[in-house]
Each structure stands twice: as C-alpha cells, then as structure tokens.
Design an enzyme around this catalytic site. Structure first.
Site, short mmCIF file in Angstrom:
data_model
loop_
_atom_site.label_atom_id
_atom_site.label_comp_id
_atom_site.label_asym_id
_atom_site.label_seq_id
_atom_site.Cartn_x
_atom_site.Cartn_y
_atom_site.Cartn_z
N GLY A 160 0.82 -1.18 0.00
CA GLY A 160 0.00 0.00 0.00
C GLY A 160 0.87 1.25 0.00
N CYS A 161 0.38 2.32 -0.62
CA CYS A 161 1.21 3.52 -0.75
C CYS A 161 1.52 4.16 0.60
CB CYS A 161 0.52 4.52 -1.68
SG CYS A 161 -1.19 4.94 -1.25
N ASN A 162 0.52 4.24 1.49
CA ASN A 162 0.77 4.78 2.82
C ASN A 162 1.76 3.90 3.58
OD1 ASN A 162 -1.21 6.94 2.71
ND2 ASN A 162 -2.77 5.35 2.88
N VAL A 163 1.65 2.61 3.37
CA VAL A 163 2.53 1.66 4.06
C VAL A 163 3.98 1.90 3.66
CG1 VAL A 163 3.03 -0.78 4.40
CG2 VAL A 163 0.67 -0.02 4.10
#
Length: 358
Positions: A160-163
């Site tokens: 995930g991008c936030n991850v």
C-alpha cells in the site's frame, strides 16, 4: 551490462489511476512491450477516453477483464479493487499460465489471514512475496534478504502507498533498536488520487478544494496491519500505531510524519547514523542533509522517497518525515522496481529518479 530481455505485459484495470500509472512507467522501460489492456465497466472504450495523457496508447480499445484476454503474456499486472485480484490470479494458475503476476491491490500483501478478514471482511487469498525491495529483515541494516526473496519470483504483492511511506520512515530505528515500536504515531497528508477514481461526493472538487479531510480515523484504515507486519519484519516484537491519513488538495503525493518514543539514553547522532547506514546505498530512498525537509513536490513523477529524521529531545521522540509520489514509488514504480528484480534485470531500469518541478 545486462542481456536484453524483452517482456510482454498485460494490464487489468488499465482505465484506473494505478493501471494508468503502471502503463506510464512501463512505456519508459526499454524492455517492456504493452500487450492486452482490460477493464470492467469501461471495456469496449478507447484507453484515451480514460488516460488521455498516454498518447501512444490512446487508440487502444479496452477489452473485458478475463483470463482469456490476460493469458499468454510474460507479465500480468492486476490493478484491481481489493477482493478482485485473488480470483483472477487463481484462474490464471488453473489455466497453467506461467506469467509473472503483479498485484497492485491488497489481496496478497498480508501474512495473517485473520488480519485480512478483520480489515477487509472476506476470505484471504494467500500471501505473495512482498514488493518493497527496501524492506529490512531481522538482524539487517540493509535490505539484502528482501531483494533475494524477489529475485526470480513469479508473484509480487505491491505494498500500500501509505505503508511504503511509513515503513521507510520508521524501519531504520526499529532495526537498530533505537525506537520503541509501541506508541507509534503517523499522520499523513495524501493526494486525492490515493482515494481512487470512483465518483463520491467528498472527492468532488467543490468539496475538496481548499479543504483538508481526515478519513479512516481511529484505527480503521486497512493499511494498519500491513505497517505493523513490515515493522515486525524489521525486528519489532510487537507494534502499536495510531495512524491518521488526511486528504489534502493535491492530485498526487504523500507526506508521512511518523514519530516514536526514543529508547532512553540514545543520542541524536546515533539516530542519524542508523538512517544513514540503512539508506546509504539505496537507489531510490534518499536521506536528506540535516535541516532539509522532504516535500511532495520534489517527488512528483519519480520513484524516489525522500526521508528526514530528527530527535525531539524534550518529548523523547524520534520524528521522521517521508515524501513519495503515491502513484510511483507508492504503487507503479515500486511494482516495476520489484518486477525488474524478478526478471533478473537491473533494479533501476526504466524508473525515473528525478521529479518534475515546479
């Protein structure tokens, strides 16, 4: 010097933001050849109606997303909503198709089926090799084991991008034993493309322009178990994190400010040294000079993550700030970086290091 290895790529979900960005980075790759482009509700329409910036492919007509249309390629990229990739990947395997499958969605990221069911509410599709080449493993200060896991793999689960942003910011301190992996706090400013392309009232320009909106507050965001999983990979025994994303009026980008309690007796010089050691030789993750802070504008269009770390001595906390383009390093660029490793190609091949400014 490397041997040329031309490969064909099919993209499922080519009309969405992630699929479009995957096409953009693949078009700059010297060995990639674009094959079938598919969509669900947009099948039968030209790609240019949805991705008008991709002029070289504007006339291509989107086919229906089916294993028949995706089969027969060297690589299949699944840019689909969560819960949709697992079935397509399983059908490709049943057909005996030997393509490398790259999942830009969430279906194959988590190791723990219970965590998947808790946050996504459906049956877990299984766990694939994790497409974050910079991820640290226990006892490592540089990401050797993760790259070895990706070399030659036939399946890639893209983070995930936030991850990606939070992991890159915090993992050096976890691996070095300098921060306490409980009572972590991450607050993110996110561009609207991270919310996808669906028509929702709060995503309209009249609602979004001039406003900052929090979402998935109070431990409900689906990226939380994935962040914890990555920090455990870096050596944490247990992780607790308060994670709050906010939508800000920009199309792309993530600025992640993550803080953690400093292990008592740790001096600021030791903290900086840990981040320097982890990222000294990384092609895409750059620790900025002291006093220089990351901005999302500096990563626009690039596969670059810019990181800064500081110590708030009065609060006894480490503060990290990480900027990425959510569609490049956070999605398509990270996917291509991992795919290069899987194919035995130079990891940096075809990937933009420099951003677009102003």
């Amino acid at each position: 010097m490397f041997m040329h290895m031309t490969f064909s790529v099919a993209i499922a979900g080519a009309s969405g933001y992630a699929g479009g960005e995957m096409l953009r980075v693949l078009l700059a790759h010297p060995e990639a050849r674009i094959g079938a482009l598919t969509a669900h509700s947009n099948a039968g329409t030209p790609l240019g109606a949805h991705q008008p910036h991709l002029r070289s492919l504007a006339g291509r007509v989107l086919a229906a997303t089916s294993t028949e249309n995706l089969a027969g390629h060297d690589v299949v990229v699944l840019a689909l909503p969560h819960g949709a990739s697992g079935a397509i990947a399983a059908e490709l395997a049943e057909r005996g198709d030997d393509a490398i499958v790259v999942d830009l969605g969430a279906d194959h990221r988590l190791v723990d089926p219970a965590a998947w069911e808790q946050f996504y509410g459906s049956e877990h599709a299984g766990t694939w090799p994790y497409g974050l080449p910079e991820l640290l493993h226990p006892g490592e200060s540089t990401a050797t084991a993760q790259r070895a896991a990706l070399a030659g793999t036939r399946r890639i689960a893209v983070p995930g991008c936030n991850v990606t942003a939070v992991t890159l910011g915090l993992q050096p301190g976890v691996a070095a034993g300098l921060i306490e992996p409980q009572d972590l706090v991450a607050v993110l400013a996110n561009g609207y493309s991270g919310a996808g392309r669906s028509l929702k009232t709060h995503l309209l320009a009249s609602e979004a322009l001039g406003a900052v909106q929090p979402y998935a507050v109070g431990g409900t965001h689906r990226h939380i178990p994935e962040i914890a999983q990555n920090l455990r990979s870096a050596g944490a025994e247990a992780v607790s994190i308060s994670f709050t994303p906010t939508l800000v009026p920009m199309a792309r980008g993530i600025l992640a400010t993550s803080t953690a309690r400093l292990v008592p007796g740790t001096d600021p010089a030791t903290v900086r040294e840990a981040w320097e050691q982890t990222y000294a030789d990384e092609p895409f993750v750059h620790l900025l000079p002291e006093g220089q802070w990351p901005t999302t504008a500096s990563t626009l269009g690039a596969n670059t993550a810019l990181v800064q770390v500081a110590v708030d001595e009065a609060a006894g906390r480490v503060v990290t700030v990480t900027a990425i383009d959510n569609l490049v390093k956070g999605t398509a660029g990270g996917a291509l970086q991992s795919l290069n490793l899987a194919l035995g190609l130079p990891e940096t091949l075809g990937l933009p290091l420099d951003g677009v400014a102003p």
